[in-house]
Design a protein around this motif. Structure first.
Motif, PDB file in Angstrom:
ATOM      1  N   LYS A 229       0.871  -1.279  -0.049  1.00  0.00           N
ATOM      2  CA  LYS A 229       0.096   0.109   0.049  1.00  0.00           C
ATOM      3  C   LYS A 229       0.738   1.279   0.003  1.00  0.00           C
ATOM      4  CE  LYS A 229      -3.589  -2.078   2.615  1.00  0.00           C
ATOM      5  NZ  LYS A 229      -4.608  -1.998   3.781  1.00  0.00           N
ATOM      6  N   ALA A 230       1.954   1.050   0.024  1.00  0.00           N
ATOM      7  CA  ALA A 230       2.959   2.248   0.253  1.00  0.00           C
ATOM      8  C   ALA A 230       3.751   2.620  -1.357  1.00  0.00           C
ATOM      9  CB  ALA A 230       4.283   2.071   1.170  1.00  0.00           C
ATOM     10  N   ARG A 231       3.863   3.968  -1.293  1.00  0.00           N
ATOM     11  CA  ARG A 231       4.648   4.539  -2.087  1.00  0.00           C
ATOM     12  C   ARG A 231       6.132   4.827  -1.969  1.00  0.00           C
ATOM     13  NH1 ARG A 231       3.025   9.661  -6.197  1.00  0.00           N
ATOM     14  NH2 ARG A 231       4.359  10.707  -4.391  1.00  0.00           N
ATOM     15  N   VAL A 232       7.116   4.251  -2.137  1.00  0.00           N
ATOM     16  CA  VAL A 232       8.482   4.232  -1.696  1.00  0.00           C
ATOM     17  C   VAL A 232       9.399   4.906  -2.745  1.00  0.00           C
ATOM     18  CG1 VAL A 232      10.613   3.110  -0.676  1.00  0.00           C
ATOM     19  CG2 VAL A 232       8.105   2.289  -0.238  1.00  0.00           C
ATOM     20  N   VAL A 233      10.233   5.893  -2.385  1.00  0.00           N
ATOM     21  CA  VAL A 233      11.281   6.509  -3.198  1.00  0.00           C
ATOM     22  C   VAL A 233      12.546   6.033  -2.654  1.00  0.00           C
ATOM     23  CG1 VAL A 233      12.183   8.839  -3.781  1.00  0.00           C
ATOM     24  CG2 VAL A 233       9.802   8.863  -3.251  1.00  0.00           C
ATOM     25  N   THR A 234      12.962   5.340  -3.570  1.00  0.00           N
ATOM     26  CA  THR A 234      14.302   4.649  -3.022  1.00  0.00           C
ATOM     27  C   THR A 234      15.580   5.345  -3.136  1.00  0.00           C
ATOM     28  OG1 THR A 234      14.688   3.653  -5.367  1.00  0.00           O
ATOM     29  CG2 THR A 234      13.241   2.217  -3.770  1.00  0.00           C
ATOM     30  N   PRO A 235      16.459   5.268  -2.234  1.00  0.00           N
ATOM     31  CA  PRO A 235      17.725   6.241  -2.466  1.00  0.00           C
ATOM     32  C   PRO A 235      18.519   5.943  -3.595  1.00  0.00           C
ATOM     33  CG  PRO A 235      17.674   4.996  -0.422  1.00  0.00           C
ATOM     34  CD  PRO A 235      16.663   4.634  -1.141  1.00  0.00           C
ATOM     35  N   PRO A 236      19.229   6.811  -4.358  1.00  0.00           N
ATOM     36  CA  PRO A 236      20.060   6.712  -5.428  1.00  0.00           C
ATOM     37  C   PRO A 236      20.882   5.127  -5.577  1.00  0.00           C
ATOM     38  CG  PRO A 236      20.342   8.879  -4.954  1.00  0.00           C
ATOM     39  CD  PRO A 236      19.243   7.959  -3.695  1.00  0.00           C
ATOM     40  N   GLY A 237      20.549   4.694  -6.524  1.00  0.00           N
ATOM     41  CA  GLY A 237      21.202   3.271  -6.639  1.00  0.00           C
ATOM     42  C   GLY A 237      21.191   2.083  -5.446  1.00  0.00           C
ATOM     43  N   ALA A 238      19.968   2.195  -4.847  1.00  0.00           N
ATOM     44  CA  ALA A 238      19.623   1.420  -3.587  1.00  0.00           C
ATOM     45  C   ALA A 238      19.454   0.000  -4.037  1.00  0.00           C
ATOM     46  CB  ALA A 238      18.496   1.988  -2.838  1.00  0.00           C
ATOM     47  N   ALA A 291      21.190   4.432   6.705  1.00  0.00           N
ATOM     48  CA  ALA A 291      20.164   5.423   7.101  1.00  0.00           C
ATOM     49  C   ALA A 291      19.128   5.811   6.030  1.00  0.00           C
ATOM     50  CB  ALA A 291      20.799   6.699   7.420  1.00  0.00           C
ATOM     51  N   ALA A 292      19.703   5.801   4.663  1.00  0.00           N
ATOM     52  CA  ALA A 292      19.002   6.269   3.570  1.00  0.00           C
ATOM     53  C   ALA A 292      17.705   5.361   3.295  1.00  0.00           C
ATOM     54  CB  ALA A 292      20.007   6.551   2.195  1.00  0.00           C
ATOM     55  N   MET A 293      18.179   4.139   3.442  1.00  0.00           N
ATOM     56  CA  MET A 293      17.145   3.192   3.009  1.00  0.00           C
ATOM     57  C   MET A 293      15.908   3.212   4.262  1.00  0.00           C
ATOM     58  SD  MET A 293      19.507  -0.116   1.694  1.00  0.00           S
ATOM     59  CE  MET A 293      18.171  -0.996   0.746  1.00  0.00           C
ATOM     60  N   LEU A 294      16.532   3.348   5.250  1.00  0.00           N
ATOM     61  CA  LEU A 294      15.358   3.338   6.517  1.00  0.00           C
ATOM     62  C   LEU A 294      14.667   4.724   6.359  1.00  0.00           C
ATOM     63  CD1 LEU A 294      15.108   1.285   8.892  1.00  0.00           C
ATOM     64  CD2 LEU A 294      16.395   2.986  10.315  1.00  0.00           C
ATOM     65  N   GLN A 295      15.192   5.612   5.905  1.00  0.00           N
ATOM     66  CA  GLN A 295      14.380   6.757   5.553  1.00  0.00           C
ATOM     67  C   GLN A 295      13.502   6.645   4.468  1.00  0.00           C
ATOM     68  OE1 GLN A 295      16.625  10.462   4.838  1.00  0.00           O
ATOM     69  NE2 GLN A 295      14.954  11.376   4.511  1.00  0.00           N
ATOM     70  N   ALA A 296      13.758   5.987   3.673  1.00  0.00           N
ATOM     71  CA  ALA A 296      12.658   5.547   2.466  1.00  0.00           C
ATOM     72  C   ALA A 296      11.694   4.836   3.087  1.00  0.00           C
ATOM     73  CB  ALA A 296      13.543   4.859   1.355  1.00  0.00           C
ATOM     74  N   LEU A 297      11.972   3.837   3.800  1.00  0.00           N
ATOM     75  CA  LEU A 297      10.947   2.918   4.370  1.00  0.00           C
ATOM     76  C   LEU A 297      10.036   3.814   5.204  1.00  0.00           C
ATOM     77  CD1 LEU A 297      11.775  -0.387   6.061  1.00  0.00           C
ATOM     78  CD2 LEU A 297       9.751   0.996   6.910  1.00  0.00           C
ATOM     79  N   ASP A 298      10.591   4.602   6.118  1.00  0.00           N
ATOM     80  CA  ASP A 298       9.647   5.392   7.104  1.00  0.00           C
ATOM     81  C   ASP A 298       8.796   6.362   6.208  1.00  0.00           C
ATOM     82  OD1 ASP A 298       9.151   6.303   9.515  1.00  0.00           O
ATOM     83  OD2 ASP A 298      10.185   8.390   9.221  1.00  0.00           O
ATOM     84  N   GLN A 305      -1.877   4.015   3.739  1.00  0.00           N
ATOM     85  CA  GLN A 305      -3.363   3.972   4.729  1.00  0.00           C
ATOM     86  C   GLN A 305      -3.215   2.482   5.132  1.00  0.00           C
ATOM     87  OE1 GLN A 305      -4.885   6.821   5.427  1.00  0.00           O
ATOM     88  NE2 GLN A 305      -3.290   7.807   4.266  1.00  0.00           N
ATOM     89  N   GLY A 306      -3.842   2.380   6.246  1.00  0.00           N
ATOM     90  CA  GLY A 306      -4.414   1.112   6.727  1.00  0.00           C
ATOM     91  C   GLY A 306      -3.424   0.199   7.010  1.00  0.00           C
ATOM     92  N   LEU A 307      -2.088   0.578   7.650  1.00  0.00           N
ATOM     93  CA  LEU A 307      -1.393  -0.173   8.084  1.00  0.00           C
ATOM     94  C   LEU A 307      -1.256  -0.284   9.659  1.00  0.00           C
ATOM     95  CD1 LEU A 307       2.092   0.847   6.230  1.00  0.00           C
ATOM     96  CD2 LEU A 307       0.215  -1.194   5.632  1.00  0.00           C
ATOM     97  N   LYS A 308      -0.786  -1.458  10.266  1.00  0.00           N
ATOM     98  CA  LYS A 308      -0.763  -1.792  11.527  1.00  0.00           C
ATOM     99  C   LYS A 308       0.459  -1.016  12.054  1.00  0.00           C
ATOM    100  CE  LYS A 308      -3.612  -5.906  12.079  1.00  0.00           C
ATOM    101  NZ  LYS A 308      -4.368  -5.357  12.866  1.00  0.00           N
TER     102      LYS A 308
END
Length: 405
Positions: A229-238, A291-298, A305-308
């Motif tokens: 359900k999420a839209r994730v902007v991944t870090p460059p070259g992740a 850190a960059a990947m975790l920020q993208a996840l966050d 919407q609708g996540l536990k």
């Protein structure tokens, strides 16, 4: 001239004859002739071909070093990859149910790293020849998605703009849901003129982002991927799974293993490939060192919407693994470490006796070692699923279900 009988295939995809002598491009059971130098027959002539030998589907197969097994039939490659995983487990005395391999289709890779350099007549982009720094053009590559293959002229434009006369660019292309994300390394310093040139290039090819040595040099719109359900902007070259089909197969297996668990820990969570989907039905704690990947996840979590509840933690799980008292509250753990595996963390999972473990891996050797640790602690290896999203290569992904008896 020497005549050899190929006995087996090595882990790098070369045929192995008694000696041992390594013979690239051959298959078990074949008789070959050629000159041997340093334990290698580099240019064998096939005298007796294997029934598993096929015509390479790609016109670049003889020159490009991107694929190792295009001369082998699909059933042979599937059996061989499953066999590599089975043998790695057997080396630790483990026998497991091996599920039918899931193989991604040709021309389905959504990310690829190309080499590009300037030439006297312009520029050249492609892959390296095997064991060489020579770049080979691959306009008809059967591995990458057609959108990526069609972008090779754009990569050559980048080399013309930004490669030094003797240098080489590394250009990672990722096919996102709203265009090709471009990550460049090894180019000239990013000055005002180059910045302007990249802007022109971006508009010409409708590129959402161009990154330069890990930093966004140009952003017309955030490149994103849908993960659940999420839209994730991944870090460059992740890091991302290589194909959408491969990712779907891995998720299907992880979902089966963790089904019914109300609390799940996702270790080495990356940008949320599993965590964001798991959070649709369970409370999830995602742990990642970058850190960059975790920020993208966050950020992906925040726009869904609708996540536990989905908590995140930045942590080096190699040096600072989660301890049994921290793991005790989870009904299942998903662990997807890099190629080296996660021996220290697996030892803590074993001590915590988490009821179910979904073990995802890209290395049969470290995978088998870590499974052996869990089996020795009383876990049962229920089944193993091999996922081949690196078609025609020697690589494979693995998912295993482990549970307490």
């Amino acid at each position: 001239m020497n005549t050899l009988h190929i006995e087996r295939l090595g882990h790098q995809g070369d045929g192995i004859a008694p000696g041992p002598v390594y013979v690239p491009g051959t298959l078990p059971g074949e008789e070959v002739t050629g000159e041997i130098s340093g334990g290698v027959m580099a240019a064998p002539k096939i005298v007796t071909p294997s029934p598993d030998r096929v015509k390479a589907p790609c016109s670049h197969a003889k020159s490009c070093g991107g694929c190792q097994l295009q001369h082998a039939s699909e059933p042979f490659v599937a059996d061989w990859k499953v066999g590599v995983v089975r043998q790695a487990l057997q080396a630790h005395g483990i026998v497991a149910e091996m599920r039918l391999i899931q193989t991604s289709a040709p021309r389905s890779r959504r990310r690829a790293s190309f080499s590009a350099k300037r030439t006297k007549k312009g520029a050249l982009a492609g892959f390296h020849m095997k064991g060489s720094d020579v770049v080979v053009a691959v306009p008809h590559c059967q591995l990458v998605h057609p959108d990526i293959a069609a972008a090779l002229p754009m990569v050559e434009q980048l080399a013309t703009l930004a490669a030094s006369r003797k240098g080489e660019l590394s250009v990672m292309l990722t096919r996102t849901d709203n265009g090709l994300d471009v990550a460049v390394r090894g180019g000239k310093p990013l000055d005002a003129q180059l910045q302007a040139d990249l802007g022109d290039l971006s508009r010409q090819h409708d590129l959402p982002r161009i990154s330069w040595d890990g930093e966004a040099a140009l952003l017309s719109r955030p490149p994103f991927l849908r993960i659940g359900k999420a839209r994730v902007v991944t870090p460059p070259g992740a890091f991302l799974q290589a194909t959408p089909e491969g990712e779907a197969a891995l998720w299907s297996a992880v979902q089966e293993i963790t089904r019914g668990a109300s609390r799940v820990a996702d270790l080495f969570a990356g940008c949320g490939t599993f965590a964001l989907r798991l959070a649709e039905t369970a409370t999830v704690h995602a742990v990642e060192g970058e850190a960059a990947m975790l920020q993208a996840l966050d950020e992906g979590k925040r726009n869904a919407q609708g996540l536990k509840p989905l908590s995140i933690e930045r942590r080096d799980l190699f040096r600072n693994p989660m301890l049994p008292e921290e793991l005790a509250r989870f009904g299942a753990v998903v662990i997807d470490p890099p190629r080296a595996g996660a021996q220290a963390q697996v030892e803590q999972i074993a001590l915590a006796r988490v009821p179910r473990v979904a073990h995802v891996s890209c290395n049969p050797v470290s995978f088998a070692r870590d499974c052996a640790t869990l089996v020795a602690a009383g876990y049962r290896l229920d089944w193993v699923q091999v996922v081949d999203q690196f078609r025609w290569s020697t690589h494979a992904e693995i998912v295993a279900s482990l549970s307490l008896g």
